[in-house]
Scaffold this motif. Sequence first.
Motif, PDB file in Angstrom:
ATOM      1  N   UNK A   1       0.828  -1.206   0.000  1.00 29.59           N
ATOM      2  CA  UNK A   1       0.000   0.000   0.000  1.00 29.59           C
ATOM      3  C   UNK A   1       0.862   1.255   0.000  1.00 29.59           C
ATOM      4  N   UNK A   2       1.993   1.221   0.708  1.00 28.49           N
ATOM      5  CA  UNK A   2       2.918   2.361   0.664  1.00 28.49           C
ATOM      6  C   UNK A   2       3.341   2.638  -0.783  1.00 28.49           C
ATOM      7  N   UNK A   3       3.624   1.563  -1.515  1.00 30.53           N
ATOM      8  CA  UNK A   3       4.028   1.690  -2.914  1.00 30.53           C
ATOM      9  C   UNK A   3       2.893   2.260  -3.760  1.00 30.53           C
ATOM     10  N   UNK A   4       1.698   1.695  -3.631  1.00 28.84           N
ATOM     11  CA  UNK A   4       0.568   2.115  -4.462  1.00 28.84           C
ATOM     12  C   UNK A   4       0.109   3.531  -4.147  1.00 28.84           C
ATOM     13  N   UNK A   5       0.293   3.962  -2.905  1.00 28.06           N
ATOM     14  CA  UNK A   5      -0.101   5.318  -2.515  1.00 28.06           C
ATOM     15  C   UNK A   5       0.965   6.351  -2.862  1.00 28.06           C
ATOM     16  N   UNK A   6       2.077   5.903  -3.429  1.00 29.46           N
ATOM     17  CA  UNK A   6       3.117   6.830  -3.864  1.00 29.46           C
ATOM     18  C   UNK A   6       3.998   7.360  -2.753  1.00 29.46           C
ATOM     19  N   UNK A   7       4.030   6.683  -1.614  1.00 28.08           N
ATOM     20  CA  UNK A   7       4.822   7.169  -0.488  1.00 28.08           C
ATOM     21  C   UNK A   7       6.321   7.060  -0.738  1.00 28.08           C
ATOM     22  N   UNK A   8       6.713   6.221  -1.718  1.00 26.73           N
ATOM     23  CA  UNK A   8       8.127   6.096  -2.063  1.00 26.73           C
ATOM     24  C   UNK A   8       8.465   6.875  -3.332  1.00 26.73           C
ATOM     25  N   UNK A   9       7.550   7.714  -3.782  1.00 26.18           N
ATOM     26  CA  UNK A   9       7.723   8.376  -5.071  1.00 26.18           C
ATOM     27  C   UNK A   9       7.113   7.518  -6.162  1.00 26.18           C
ATOM     28  N   UNK A  10       7.499   7.756  -7.390  1.00 30.01           N
ATOM     29  CA  UNK A  10       6.924   6.985  -8.489  1.00 30.01           C
ATOM     30  C   UNK A  10       7.889   6.909  -9.659  1.00 30.01           C
ATOM     31  N   UNK A  11       7.740   5.857 -10.436  1.00 31.63           N
ATOM     32  CA  UNK A  11       8.456   5.739 -11.701  1.00 31.63           C
ATOM     33  C   UNK A  11       7.458   5.692 -12.849  1.00 31.63           C
ATOM     34  N   UNK A  12       6.167   5.752 -12.532  1.00 31.86           N
ATOM     35  CA  UNK A  12       5.096   5.762 -13.529  1.00 31.86           C
ATOM     36  C   UNK A  12       3.969   6.638 -12.999  1.00 31.86           C
ATOM     37  N   UNK A  13       4.058   7.934 -13.269  1.00 35.67           N
ATOM     38  CA  UNK A  13       3.119   8.894 -12.694  1.00 35.67           C
ATOM     39  C   UNK A  13       1.691   8.707 -13.175  1.00 35.67           C
ATOM     40  N   UNK A  14       1.497   7.998 -14.293  1.00 37.81           N
ATOM     41  CA  UNK A  14       0.145   7.775 -14.787  1.00 37.81           C
ATOM     42  C   UNK A  14      -0.612   6.768 -13.926  1.00 37.81           C
ATOM     43  N   UNK A  15       0.105   5.879 -13.247  1.00 39.20           N
ATOM     44  CA  UNK A  15      -0.530   4.861 -12.425  1.00 39.20           C
ATOM     45  C   UNK A  15      -0.306   5.083 -10.931  1.00 39.20           C
ATOM     46  N   UNK A  16       0.888   5.534 -10.558  1.00 42.19           N
ATOM     47  CA  UNK A  16       1.233   5.730  -9.150  1.00 42.19           C
ATOM     48  C   UNK A  16       1.546   7.200  -8.920  1.00 42.19           C
ATOM     49  N   UNK A  17       0.848   7.861  -8.002  1.00 41.47           N
ATOM     50  CA  UNK A  17       1.136   9.278  -7.748  1.00 41.47           C
ATOM     51  C   UNK A  17       2.452   9.444  -6.997  1.00 41.47           C
ATOM     52  N   UNK A  18       3.074  10.602  -7.137  1.00 37.27           N
ATOM     53  CA  UNK A  18       4.299  10.902  -6.402  1.00 37.27           C
ATOM     54  C   UNK A  18       3.901  11.653  -5.131  1.00 37.27           C
ATOM     55  N   UNK A  19       3.872  10.921  -4.007  1.00 34.44           N
ATOM     56  CA  UNK A  19       3.421  11.511  -2.750  1.00 34.44           C
ATOM     57  C   UNK A  19       4.442  11.250  -1.646  1.00 34.44           C
ATOM     58  N   UNK A  20       5.705  11.255  -2.019  1.00 32.48           N
ATOM     59  CA  UNK A  20       6.742  10.950  -1.032  1.00 32.48           C
ATOM     60  C   UNK A  20       6.922  12.061  -0.004  1.00 32.48           C
ATOM     61  N   UNK A  21       6.272  13.210  -0.207  1.00 28.74           N
ATOM     62  CA  UNK A  21       6.425  14.323   0.729  1.00 28.74           C
ATOM     63  C   UNK A  21       5.370  14.314   1.842  1.00 28.74           C
TER      64      UNK A  21
END
Length: 258
Positions: free
Chosen positions: A198-218
């Motif tokens: 879930x951390x990965x899917x929620x973008x908590x680690x950033x993203x390498x595919x912004x169309x599917x996973x949001x970049x929310x590491x902040x």
Amino acid sequence: MKKNSKSEMNNAVKELFDEVGKYRNTDDFYDLLEFIKRFHNYSPFNCMLLHIQKPGSQYVATPTYWRKEFNRSIKPGSNPLLILKPFGPVQFVYELNDTEGSDPLPEEITNPFRTEGKIKRPTVEVLRENLKRQGIRYEEADHGTCSAGYIQINDNHVSSQMVEFKKEYIPVKVIHNIVVNRYLSEESKFTTILHEFAHFLCGHLGTYNSEEIPDRKTVSKNIAEFEAETVAWIVSERLGLHTDSIRYLADYTEELGT
């Protein structure tokens, strides 16, 4: 819904969550999660729609399903509940109390909160296989009793693992690693994987595919943990696997001032 209506869907989602602002209260949020876990055949989004319209619903289905599966009919004058229909606009369903019939009902309806407390091995294997497709490698390690597991970015981006795709095996680059305590039970391993995934899917680690996973590491650590634990709890409970996550979720809502 047309492909070019993505912005309309986003607006609809925003409006929905604006409407459910009342769930900022810990008890209300707990009630919502309990409601979502009860309806295995509906998406969490549709469950939220149902909860807004009729919070105490025990079981809902279309008139056709009620008649075909349970030999029940809709009571005259009953009001339908509206949900989103897969690959279509909307669908109308009715709650148990809006139906009538003399045939006995199955346990899934009469006892919707039952939990078995065990996870089937194939379910675990499917989850681990899906991790590979997302570029995540699963490993187990010797950890102390206070450590369940973690997810981290893979430093060696040239490494890959073989993934089955259309009856063929292809190499997929490893982007992240999920490491779980090998001494946990299968059920605890499963919920730990869900939490870290879930951390990965929620973008908590950033993203390498912004169309599917949001970049929310902040986002803050508390928000990230709250979101990941919520996802893990919903999935676990809907599979009949009870956890103590709701206690931690309640703590997080208080810490976050929600």
